[in-house]
Design a protein around this motif. Sequence first.
Motif, PDB file in Angstrom:
ATOM      1  N   ARG A  52       0.848  -1.210   0.000  1.00 42.81           N
ATOM      2  CA  ARG A  52       0.000   0.000   0.000  1.00 42.81           C
ATOM      3  C   ARG A  52       0.875   1.249   0.000  1.00 42.81           C
ATOM      4  NH1 ARG A  52      -4.621   0.812   4.198  1.00 42.81           N
ATOM      5  NH2 ARG A  52      -5.459   2.138   2.573  1.00 42.81           N
ATOM      6  N   GLU A  55       2.185   1.695  -3.413  1.00 43.02           N
ATOM      7  CA  GLU A  55       1.133   2.164  -4.319  1.00 43.02           C
ATOM      8  C   GLU A  55       0.893   3.665  -4.157  1.00 43.02           C
ATOM      9  OE1 GLU A  55      -2.175  -0.393  -3.418  1.00 43.02           O
ATOM     10  OE2 GLU A  55      -0.977  -2.146  -3.971  1.00 43.02           O
ATOM     11  N   GLU A  58       3.589   5.461  -5.879  1.00 42.78           N
ATOM     12  CA  GLU A  58       3.362   5.400  -7.317  1.00 42.78           C
ATOM     13  C   GLU A  58       2.329   6.458  -7.740  1.00 42.78           C
ATOM     14  OE1 GLU A  58       3.225   3.525 -11.290  1.00 42.78           O
ATOM     15  OE2 GLU A  58       4.702   3.764  -9.715  1.00 42.78           O
TER      16      GLU A  58
ATOM     17  N   MET B   1      -0.866  -5.359  -6.788  1.00 42.85           N
ATOM     18  CA  MET B   1       0.532  -5.308  -6.371  1.00 42.85           C
ATOM     19  C   MET B   1       1.233  -4.121  -6.997  1.00 42.85           C
ATOM     20  SD  MET B   1       1.196  -7.778  -4.320  1.00 42.85           S
ATOM     21  CE  MET B   1       2.912  -8.294  -4.357  1.00 42.85           C
ATOM     22  N   SER B   2       2.287  -3.707  -6.364  1.00 45.34           N
ATOM     23  CA  SER B   2       2.990  -2.533  -6.852  1.00 45.34           C
ATOM     24  C   SER B   2       4.339  -2.970  -7.391  1.00 45.34           C
ATOM     25  CB  SER B   2       3.157  -1.526  -5.732  1.00 45.34           C
ATOM     26  OG  SER B   2       3.846  -2.136  -4.664  1.00 45.34           O
ATOM     27  N   GLN B   4       6.063  -2.327  -9.952  1.00 47.86           N
ATOM     28  CA  GLN B   4       6.998  -1.364 -10.534  1.00 47.86           C
ATOM     29  C   GLN B   4       7.629  -0.446  -9.496  1.00 47.86           C
ATOM     30  OE1 GLN B   4       3.732  -1.426 -10.848  1.00 47.86           O
ATOM     31  NE2 GLN B   4       3.045  -1.430 -12.960  1.00 47.86           N
ATOM     32  N   THR B   5       6.915  -0.239  -8.407  1.00 43.73           N
ATOM     33  CA  THR B   5       7.376   0.792  -7.484  1.00 43.73           C
ATOM     34  C   THR B   5       8.262   0.284  -6.367  1.00 43.73           C
ATOM     35  OG1 THR B   5       5.303   0.486  -6.362  1.00 43.73           O
ATOM     36  CG2 THR B   5       5.501   2.418  -7.774  1.00 43.73           C
ATOM     37  N   ASN B   8       9.519  -5.339  -3.919  1.00 44.81           N
ATOM     38  CA  ASN B   8       8.643  -6.367  -3.365  1.00 44.81           C
ATOM     39  C   ASN B   8       9.405  -7.368  -2.530  1.00 44.81           C
ATOM     40  OD1 ASN B   8       5.996  -5.806  -3.863  1.00 44.81           O
ATOM     41  ND2 ASN B   8       6.128  -6.486  -5.978  1.00 44.81           N
ATOM     42  N   GLN B   9      10.530  -6.948  -2.041  1.00 44.49           N
ATOM     43  CA  GLN B   9      11.295  -7.861  -1.217  1.00 44.49           C
ATOM     44  C   GLN B   9      11.568  -7.212   0.115  1.00 44.49           C
ATOM     45  OE1 GLN B   9      14.656  -9.235  -3.482  1.00 44.49           O
ATOM     46  NE2 GLN B   9      13.623 -11.174  -3.843  1.00 44.49           N
ATOM     47  N   ARG B  50      -5.969  -2.973   3.786  1.00 40.29           N
ATOM     48  CA  ARG B  50      -6.671  -2.307   2.697  1.00 40.29           C
ATOM     49  C   ARG B  50      -8.112  -1.905   3.045  1.00 40.29           C
ATOM     50  NH1 ARG B  50      -4.164  -2.131  -2.115  1.00 40.29           N
ATOM     51  NH2 ARG B  50      -2.607  -3.622  -1.497  1.00 40.29           N
TER      52      ARG B  50
END
Lengths: 65, 159
Positions: A52, A55, A58, B1-2, B4-5, B8-9, B50
């Motif tokens: 989150r 995101e 982004e 999921m993000s 590109q940003t 993720n690790q 979320r």
Amino acid sequence: MKKHVRILEKAELVSTEKVGRSRTCTLGQRDLTEVRDWVEDYRQALEARLDRFGELLERTKGEQP
Amino acid sequence: MSGQTSTNQTEITTPADREIRIERVFEAERERVFDAFTSPELVPQWWGARDDVTTVEEMDVQPGGRWKYVCSGPESDDVFSGVYREVTPPEGLIYTFEWGGMPGHVIVEHVSFDDLGGWTSCSRGARRSARTQTATAGGAPVPGRRRARAAPPPRPPRR
């Protein structure tokens, strides 16, 4: 040592049996999958929360702080 | 999921007995990351799960200033609060953290943002000092003696 074993026994991670002057340990009733699942739950919740955060970064790309 | 940003690790380590450190790299300039972390308008957009609705009730981002978020989920409302100790934009901040479900159990969080040139490494470390008194303004948590037979703590909310 005895004290440590007693803690494990209480947590049902081992069970012990005294034979003569020695005590043998075997793996107890409770298996560690419960612990593993608990940790894994938290790890996933944490990843989701950081997703989150990513995101949001982004979405706000290009905006000046 | 993000994808590109961020990488993720997330790396989770335990550098000390009562310390846990969480690190992840995001594709964003350090100033923006600091802003996302410290701006009352942006925190509700990422704090919690979320489906949660997070309300910033207090957020005085300066040493000695208080913060308080109320996080409303499907099952319960959870209050998180603390006091800022050090605020060093854009490098990071240190503050106390307390969950309303376990009053008196204060942890100290060290958040640091490392500039990797367009990417930022975020590291968030939480240190717990045995049983502590309720957070007082800017005050250090009082280290308590570990109780031999402490009752298991209630399960903290997943956030």
